[in-house]
Design an enzyme around this catalytic site. Structure first.
Site, short mmCIF file in Angstrom:
data_model
loop_
_atom_site.label_atom_id
_atom_site.label_comp_id
_atom_site.label_asym_id
_atom_site.label_seq_id
_atom_site.Cartn_x
_atom_site.Cartn_y
_atom_site.Cartn_z
N ARG A 110 -7.59 1.23 8.98
CA ARG A 110 -7.01 2.43 9.31
C ARG A 110 -7.69 3.78 8.66
O ARG A 110 -7.55 4.85 9.24
CB ARG A 110 -5.36 2.40 8.91
CG ARG A 110 -5.27 2.45 7.45
CD ARG A 110 -3.82 1.69 7.15
NE ARG A 110 -3.71 0.31 7.28
CZ ARG A 110 -2.41 -0.31 6.93
NH1 ARG A 110 -1.47 0.36 6.67
NH2 ARG A 110 -2.54 -1.66 7.21
N LYS B 137 -13.03 -0.41 15.48
CA LYS B 137 -13.21 -0.67 13.97
C LYS B 137 -14.49 -1.35 13.69
O LYS B 137 -14.52 -2.77 14.19
CB LYS B 137 -12.02 -1.37 13.34
CG LYS B 137 -12.10 -2.06 12.28
CD LYS B 137 -10.82 -2.58 11.49
CE LYS B 137 -10.99 -3.09 9.92
NZ LYS B 137 -9.88 -4.03 9.70
N LYS C 245 -9.79 -9.91 -1.48
CA LYS C 245 -9.15 -10.77 -0.58
C LYS C 245 -9.31 -12.24 -1.33
O LYS C 245 -10.39 -12.43 -1.80
CB LYS C 245 -9.76 -11.02 0.90
CG LYS C 245 -9.25 -9.69 1.91
CD LYS C 245 -9.83 -10.24 3.33
CE LYS C 245 -9.51 -9.22 4.03
NZ LYS C 245 -8.18 -8.88 4.35
N ASP D 130 -14.66 -8.68 11.27
CA ASP D 130 -13.80 -7.46 11.08
C ASP D 130 -14.54 -6.33 11.85
O ASP D 130 -13.82 -5.18 11.70
CB ASP D 130 -13.60 -7.00 9.80
CG ASP D 130 -12.17 -6.48 9.38
OD1 ASP D 130 -11.35 -6.76 10.11
OD2 ASP D 130 -12.13 -5.80 8.27
N GLU E 222 -8.25 -0.87 4.70
CA GLU E 222 -9.55 -0.07 5.04
C GLU E 222 -9.88 0.33 6.48
O GLU E 222 -10.20 1.52 6.75
CB GLU E 222 -10.73 -0.46 4.42
CG GLU E 222 -11.62 -1.54 5.48
CD GLU E 222 -10.79 -2.84 5.80
OE1 GLU E 222 -9.81 -3.18 4.90
OE2 GLU E 222 -11.01 -3.42 6.84
N ASP F 267 -15.38 -7.42 5.50
CA ASP F 267 -14.07 -7.04 4.78
C ASP F 267 -13.61 -7.90 3.58
O ASP F 267 -13.09 -8.82 3.75
CB ASP F 267 -12.77 -6.82 5.67
CG ASP F 267 -11.63 -6.30 4.99
OD1 ASP F 267 -11.81 -5.80 3.99
OD2 ASP F 267 -10.49 -6.26 5.72
N1 BES Z 1 -9.37 -6.99 8.56
C1 BES Z 1 -8.07 -7.20 7.90
C2 BES Z 1 -7.01 -7.50 8.96
C3 BES Z 1 -6.99 -8.85 9.26
C4 BES Z 1 -6.87 -9.91 8.74
C5 BES Z 1 -7.05 -8.83 10.71
C6 BES Z 1 -6.85 -11.16 9.28
C7 BES Z 1 -7.09 -10.29 11.44
C8 BES Z 1 -6.96 -11.27 10.75
C9 BES Z 1 -7.42 -5.65 7.26
O1 BES Z 1 -8.55 -4.91 6.88
C10 BES Z 1 -6.51 -6.03 6.16
O2 BES Z 1 -6.97 -6.70 5.21
N2 BES Z 1 -5.27 -5.88 6.31
C11 BES Z 1 -4.15 -5.82 5.17
C12 BES Z 1 -3.41 -4.59 5.05
C13 BES Z 1 -2.56 -4.54 3.84
C14 BES Z 1 -3.48 -4.88 2.53
C15 BES Z 1 -1.71 -3.42 3.86
C16 BES Z 1 -3.56 -6.94 5.83
O3 BES Z 1 -3.13 -7.04 6.99
O4 BES Z 1 -3.09 -7.72 4.91
ZN ZN Z 2 -10.25 -5.27 7.79
ZN ZN Z 3 -8.95 -5.03 4.71
#
Ligand code: BES
Ligand code: ZN
Ligand code: ZN
Length: 462
Positions: free
Chosen positions: A316, A230, A242, A253, A314, A235
């Site tokens: 996935r 990835k 966020k 990310d 994003e 992000d």
């Molecule tokens: N990059 C993040 C996941 C992440 C956050 C990894 C903190 C490590 C530490 C990912 O893109 C994300 O924001 N995922 C969301 C998904 C949700 C919106 C379904 C998450 O995990 O909150």
């Molecule tokens: Zn991400």
């Molecule tokens: Zn994200």
């Protein structure tokens, strides 16, 4: 560069006497009277991790270092940036009962603990240097250190200096370091021409063009292993932005991309008999008038339609196109690394990556390798009944699950929909970052599960 903390020779060297707490009283009994007096007069207390400089009769000195009898590595990893600058070696008595594997791990630990990210400020000091002990695989230890430093440097570099073009440049740099590398980069509108609509859509709001980076190396008749990382260079969450605290470290990310490049460095430098391919979907998840929106439906490269439940899910999306492409040539194994979910961290904490795998025998062998090299992992299930939570009302899939629980599992199940069932697949959902410093693990970007996966590949393909 922490590799320079490991040396092959020195003309002025201080010995480290590495002693377990249990063996310390016997050692003290046999020590020279002058050493005994020194140790008692300085009030030294032999606690794990404690170090004491002891002068000898010739006017030299050695370092007494105590460990708890369980984990010499931790005691040693506290030293490179706390002992005075200079050259050190482990005494013969300290290493006589250690096998090559343990010696390699101790030496690597020293190197890992010497790491400093110095691209944006001057070093306050150099790390103390360790003479690589005889009877350990110096070449492999150096490669591990080089790969880990590469991963940490890539992650630590601010997003302003680590965009998709920079990831492309880091990948192209492999052609200078190694022979027989091909790199193909698909950029901007070309992504749409090829059908990588999910990658394009996530990256379309950034002023930095999205890319799909494709590196290959090795004899085409060797078993095909494909790594997917990835590469979300920043992000922001997109329109489903966020909060500030969650965005603060999102330069990391692209940690999955950093990991696959680190693993590639290991595989190629150790010349494993495989045909390696590395795929990196590299994008910035930005906010702008042309950003993709919640409710938009993307026609993915595989042809499955995906409704966007949240633009922050994003990872996935970009991985889905890359995983479909990875499976087209039916490789023997696909391994993806991704900072995919916060839920993975909630389940296992920050230091323990989640392993998902569609083959039990492969998962078990990887967990065994993880133990061997002290690079822990924990398996989570691809629990098929949860698939219903990512099915769409007006599309095949949704990129967010309809329930809040089990987010690492539903994200992994989403990825699985883009795989070919006949292809064995490993998915690593990881943090790629130390929120605070621990011995050997400085705050900032970190390689996690990379050595475990290398050990798995190196023991399978010899
Ligand atoms: N990059 C993040 C996941 C992440 C956050 C990894 C903190 C490590 C530490 C990912 O893109 C994300 O924001 N995922 C969301 C998904 C949700 C919106 C379904 C998450 O995990 O909150
Ligand atoms: Zn991400
Ligand atoms: Zn994200």
């Amino acid at each position: 560069m922490s590799e320079s903390a490991l040396i092959n020779e020195s003309n002025k060297i201080v010995e480290i006497e590495l002693l377990s707490q249990a063996n310390y009283p016997a050692w003290l009994d046999k020590a020279a009277k002058s050493s005994q007096d020194w140790i008692s007069q300085t009030g030294f207390s032999a606690k794990p991790g404690a170090a004491c400089w002891v002068p000898d009769k010739q006017g030299n000195s050695f370092v007494l270092l105590i460990w708890d009898g369980e984990d010499a590595l931790n005691a040693l990893m506290a030293q490179p940036l706390s002992l005075p600058e200079g050259d050190y070696r482990l005494s013969a008595a300290s290493t006589e009962n250690l096998n090559a594997m343990t010696l390699g791990q101790l030496t690597l630990g020293w190197g890992l603990a010497s790491y400093q990210f110095l691209n944006y400020k001057e070093a306050k000091r150099q790390a103390a240097r360790l003479l690589i002990p005889e009877n350990c695989d110096a070449d492999r230890v150096r490669a591990q250190l080089r790969a880990t430093s590469l991963v940490r440097d890539l992650i630590n570099t601010p997003a302003a200096d680590m965009q998709p073009s920079d990831l492309a440049r880091s990948t192209l740099a492999f052609r200078r370091r190694h022979k027989g590398i091909q790199v193909n980069i698909c950029q901007g509108e070309q992504l749409l021409e090829k059908g990588y609509r999910s990658i394009y859509t996530v990256g379309q709001a950034s002023v930095h063009d999205p890319r799909l980076i494709d590196l290959s190396w090795g004899d085409p008749s060797n078993p095909k292993i494909t790594l997917v990382g990835k590469g979300v260079c920043f992000d922001s969450g997109g329109l489903d932005l966020k909060p500030a605290s969650g965005m603060r470290n999102m330069k990391k990310d692209m940690g999955g991309a950093a990991h696959v490049l680190g693993l590639a460095e290991l595989v190629i430098s150790q010349n494993l008999p495989i045909r390696l391919r590395v795929l990196i979907p590299a994008v910035e998840n930005a906010v702008a008038g042309n950003a993709f929106r919640p409710g938009d439906i993307i026609n993915s490269y595989k042809g499955l339609s995906v409704e966007v439940g949240n633009t922050d899910a994003e990872g996935r999306l970009v991985l889905s196109d890359a995983l479909t492409l990875a499976c087209e040539e039916k490789p023997e194994l696909v391994i993806d690394f991704a900072t995919l979910t916060g839920a993975g961290r909630v389940a296992l904490g920050t230091d323990l990556p989640a392993l998902f795998c569609n083959r039990d025998d492969v998962a078990e062998a990887i967990l065994k390798s993880a133990c061997t090299v002290n690079d822990p992992l924990w398996r989570l299930p691809l629990h098929q009944p949860y698939l219903k939570y990512i099915k769409g009302q007006i599309s095949d899939l949704v990129n967010t699950a309809s329930i809040a629980m089990g987010g690492a599992i539903t994200a992994a199940l989403f990825l699985e929909q883009f795989l070919d069932n006949e292809v064995p697949w490993v998915h690593l959902d990881l943090m790629a970052y130390n929120n605070s410093s621990k011995p050997g693990h400085p705050e900032g970007g970190e390689a996690m599960a990379m050595r475990a996966l290398f050990e798995y590949l190196a023991s399978k393909y010899v």
